[in-house]
Scaffold this active site. Sequence first.
Site, PDB file in Angstrom:
ATOM      1  N   TYR A 154     -10.943   8.736  65.440  1.00  0.00           N
ATOM      2  CA  TYR A 154     -11.215   7.546  64.657  1.00  0.00           C
ATOM      3  C   TYR A 154     -11.469   6.186  65.628  1.00  0.00           C
ATOM      4  O   TYR A 154     -11.677   5.127  65.148  1.00  0.00           O
ATOM      5  CB  TYR A 154      -9.729   7.074  64.127  1.00  0.00           C
ATOM      6  CG  TYR A 154      -9.453   7.896  62.669  1.00  0.00           C
ATOM      7  CD1 TYR A 154      -9.471   9.312  62.728  1.00  0.00           C
ATOM      8  CD2 TYR A 154      -9.657   7.067  61.609  1.00  0.00           C
ATOM      9  CE1 TYR A 154      -9.516   9.765  61.296  1.00  0.00           C
ATOM     10  CE2 TYR A 154      -9.379   7.842  60.139  1.00  0.00           C
ATOM     11  CZ  TYR A 154      -9.340   9.047  60.251  1.00  0.00           C
ATOM     12  OH  TYR A 154      -9.205   9.607  58.883  1.00  0.00           O
ATOM     13  N   ASP A 299      -4.273  12.249  58.682  1.00  0.00           N
ATOM     14  CA  ASP A 299      -4.894  11.746  57.563  1.00  0.00           C
ATOM     15  C   ASP A 299      -5.085  12.989  56.733  1.00  0.00           C
ATOM     16  O   ASP A 299      -4.829  12.686  55.277  1.00  0.00           O
ATOM     17  CB  ASP A 299      -6.425  11.259  58.056  1.00  0.00           C
ATOM     18  CG  ASP A 299      -7.169  10.597  56.898  1.00  0.00           C
ATOM     19  OD1 ASP A 299      -6.494  10.138  55.819  1.00  0.00           O
ATOM     20  OD2 ASP A 299      -8.397  10.426  56.971  1.00  0.00           O
TER      21      ASP A 299
END
Length: 409
Positions: A154, A299
């Site tokens: 990310y 996630d």
Amino acid sequence: MPNIDTQRITIGPEGILRVPDNPIVPFIEGDGIGPDVWAGARRVLDAAVASVYGDQRRIKWLEVMAGERAYRETNESLPEETLQTIKDHVVAIKGPLTTPVGKGIRSVNVSLRQRLDLYACVRPIRYIKGVSSPMRHPERVNMVVFRENTEDVYAGIEWEAGSREAEAVIAFLKESIGVDVAKESAIGIKPMSRKASRRLVARAIQYALDHGFPSVTLVHKGNIMKYTEGAFMSWGYEVAREMFGDHVVFESDGGLEPEEKVSSGKVVIKDRIADMMFQQVLLRPEAYHVIATPNLNGDYLSDALAAQVGGLGMAPGANIGDSCAVFEATHGTAPKYAGKNKANPSSLILSGVMMLQHMGWTEAASAIEQAIQKSISHGLVTYDLARQMPDSQELKCSEFAQAVIERLG
Ligand code: NAP
């Protein structure tokens, strides 16, 4: 209306929040279904605070901009002023923001978390009685996911296939390290540091101790990615030993039966490989409590867990750092429902519940939880739950918020 003197939330010594009776709380309405779910959530939060504290307490909302609307009006998706206002006010709440796939700007959500150093994404996953679920025993799910929020893939360090940067990295790998990467590959980099991993795991263990959860599980893919995910696990054990030595025991040490470990009042630290963890949370959810995991695993895992207790419409979340916190729904902008007054506002309402708990306004938080529970057990639900609950009454987003308000107190 009484004359209300508004103030800012501040952080006192030892990181304790100082919350005035009339705090200013910035909010981002969000894109897509954001305006619908935020309108519902705001009404419920205001009604709960008024119902519990009367004129004594009230939140003064302050709108700040981000996402599509900010881009239209200021040519920036995440204006500096928004970041500064959130920093100044310590606590904020937001609706979902759009991120285009495979093109254009970086995720505003990710930038917000990184720029404010909101390093822990905290997502409690708990079943609310009456909600339809694909599980036979959804009530066995009671977990809190701590997802590292600032690094991993990310971090946004990636280059398009064939780009000058990707070609340069491929050449560097070949010439300096002797590693072959196929020509014209796209390149992404996965940075994971000791500092970020340790502070995330420390926060997860502290949470387990504060809230009486019996275990913390480090979820990683260290069998394959040894120096990133594997290191996350090692750093997690390291911080558990160094900072919490008297308060934790390690599953890997053996000796004690799990029940004995729990009765000792100590938190059991264990670890699981990520793919195996997906089957564990389906087959043995009662064996897991607090989960600490790197960004991408977190996630995936938190959305999968949300499905076990009724879907994304029910899953709240918070992004927490040492100097501020931003509360947000787990779901995205669900563009096909934008402006239709249809989406379930529970995720954002429950994120608001987490915000009230964070502020110490626990009575108002409990009142909302109970009112949501009552609405659902009366079969009053939005479309997402109604389609799996044959005897329920399908309500619009705003009608569901009203049903919750009517059941406060
Ligand atoms: P999504 O917006 O979460 O929606 C996926 C599906 O989940 C919806 O079509 C709907 O399912 C269900 N859903 C989501 N929110 C719901 C709600 N409040 N009530 C009822 N059902 C709900 O995921 P996406 O379509 O993958 O992403 C859309 C955009 O949101 C993307 O730009 C993405 O980057 C962004 N996003 C933002 C955030 C954030 O702001 N934190 C998080 C995730 C994604 P059904 O169609 O089955 O009814």
